[in-house]
Design an enzyme around this catalytic site. Structure first.
Site, mmCIF file in Angstrom:
data_model
loop_
_atom_site.group_PDB
_atom_site.id
_atom_site.type_symbol
_atom_site.label_atom_id
_atom_site.label_comp_id
_atom_site.label_asym_id
_atom_site.label_seq_id
_atom_site.Cartn_x
_atom_site.Cartn_y
_atom_site.Cartn_z
ATOM 1 N N LYS A 194 0.860 -1.186 0.000
ATOM 2 C CA LYS A 194 0.000 0.000 0.000
ATOM 3 C C LYS A 194 0.893 1.231 0.000
ATOM 4 C CE LYS A 194 -3.441 2.463 2.732
ATOM 5 N NZ LYS A 194 -4.507 2.371 3.730
ATOM 6 N N LYS A 247 -2.161 -1.620 -3.878
ATOM 7 C CA LYS A 247 -3.039 -0.455 -3.818
ATOM 8 C C LYS A 247 -2.210 0.816 -3.938
ATOM 9 C CE LYS A 247 -5.826 1.991 -0.495
ATOM 10 N NZ LYS A 247 -6.163 2.165 0.877
HETATM 11 C C1 PBG Z 1 -7.193 3.520 5.555
HETATM 12 C C2 PBG Z 1 -7.604 3.410 4.127
HETATM 13 C C3 PBG Z 1 -7.477 4.371 3.135
HETATM 14 C C4 PBG Z 1 -7.990 3.825 1.965
HETATM 15 C C5 PBG Z 1 -8.429 2.544 2.280
HETATM 16 N N1 PBG Z 1 -8.161 2.300 3.608
HETATM 17 C C6 PBG Z 1 -6.978 5.764 3.248
HETATM 18 C C7 PBG Z 1 -5.542 5.963 3.487
HETATM 19 O O1 PBG Z 1 -4.778 5.033 3.699
HETATM 20 O O2 PBG Z 1 -5.124 7.121 3.491
HETATM 21 C C8 PBG Z 1 -8.051 4.507 0.640
HETATM 22 C C9 PBG Z 1 -9.009 3.907 -0.332
HETATM 23 C C10 PBG Z 1 -9.357 4.798 -1.471
HETATM 24 O O3 PBG Z 1 -8.706 5.828 -1.739
HETATM 25 O O4 PBG Z 1 -10.320 4.460 -2.159
HETATM 26 N N2 PBG Z 1 -8.222 3.096 6.419
#
Ligand code: PBG
Length: 323
Positions: A194, A247
């Site tokens: 991520k 991601k």
């Molecule tokens: C954190 C989380 C995020 C997203 C999914 N889980 C935000 C981040 O990490 O800043 C982003 C998903 C998206 O942009 O669609 N709980």
């Protein structure tokens, strides 16, 4: 001369040689859940996506299930004045997400319910873990994430999906679920690779989870790296992840492909994140792009890279209009 154009001379021939397709069972549809009744609130930066209260959520999940979508991902969104430095409402027994899971499973038991496990939606500082000296404190965050996963699993979640990017979070969840006797019933979808991405912008608006100060670069990955993503996936699989994830999706197809090549036995999920959705939506609304065709092409590209499942805000619209 190679006559490669033979492979694409007409539609039937092109269909015959197509290697990948998009199917409804590939989709995981994300939902933002809020307290209240009868709520279906527009999200400014994500046209077509809403925040639902539990009652309207259940109705919407029924619609999705009727379209064939059988996997959903739940995010809890709470009021700012209910947030605190340790994110207490994330792991409370009667947490919003726990009630949402119970309601969905009671109404449509066949739906696979995945819950996001992270503190950023629940902490007053908006970071994904506990804070210490203005940075997240990895190791004291782990038991809280584990507890959050445990209460979700107890409520009936089929998968818990830790997204906080804390080292050791998969093992912490795995141990907690085992201790609670729920590990057989609840699987772990690891947000493994991520990246610290500006493509999450609209999500932070939707989930009201922007960090109050600083950024997430000490825990989410630096996108200028080659091999760290593979190391993250390897570590998560070693710690017990059932499924893994890259991601965002479209700007990171290389990492999806490399992850699948290295770990062919672990299902790979790709998250087409909020910014990817909003970018396509905005261009479509301006008439700059043909929405149906670019959405299809982006989903095919993610499948072609090797993803088995796609988390996408387009899942429902795709099935309603374009399948
Ligand atoms: C954190 C989380 C995020 C997203 C999914 N889980 C935000 C981040 O990490 O800043 C982003 C998903 C998206 O942009 O669609 N709980």
């Amino acid at each position: 001369m190679k006559r490669l154009r033979e492979l694409r001379k007409d539609q039937a021939t092109r269909d015959k040689y197509a290697d990948v397709s998009v199917n409804v069972k590939d989709f995981i549809f994300p939902y933002f859940v809020v307290e209240g009744q009868g709520v279906k609130e527009k999200i400014e930066t994500m046209p077509g996506i809403y925040r639902f209260s539990i009652d309207t959520l259940v109705e919407d999940v029924k619609e999705c299930y009727a379209l064939g979508i059988d996997k959903i991902l739940l995010f809890g969104v709470i009021e700012d004045n209910l947030k605190d430095p340790v994110g207490s409402l994330a792991y409370a027994e009667d947490a919003l997400v726990c009630r949402a899971v119970k309601a969905v499973k009671a109404a449509i038991p066949e739906v696979c319910v995945i819950t996001d496990v992270c503190l950023c939606e629940y902490t007053s500082h908006g970071h994904c873990g506990l804070l210490h000296d203005h940075d997240v404190d990895n190791d004291t965050t782990l038991p809280l994430l584990a507890e959050m996963a445990y209460v979700h699993a107890k409520a009936g979640a089929d998968f818990v999906a830790p997204s906080a990017m804390m080292d050791g979070q998969i093992e912490a969840l795995d141990q907690r679920l085992k201790k609670g006797g729920l590990r057989d019933r609840c699987k772990i979808l690891a947000y493994s690779a991520k990246y610290a991405s500006a493509f999450y912008g609209p999500f932070r608006d939707a989930a009201d989870s922007a960090p109050a100060f600083g950024d997430r670069k000490t825990y989410q990955m630096d996108f200028r790296t080659h091999d760290q993503g593979i190391e993250e996936i390897a570590a998560d699989i070693e710690e017990g992840a059932d499924w893994t994830m890259v991601k965002p999706a479209m700007p990171y197809l290389d990492m999806i492909a490399r992850g699948v090549e290295r770990f062919p036995d672990t299902p790979m999920v790709a998250y087409q994140v909020s910014g990817e959705y909003s970018m396509l939506k905005a261009a479509a609304q301006l008439g700059y792009l043909d929405e149906q065709r670019v959405v299809y092409e982006s989903l095919i590209a993610i499948k072609r890279a090797g993803a088995q499942y796609i988390i996408t805000y387009y899942a429902k619209e795709y099935m309603q209009k374009w399948a």
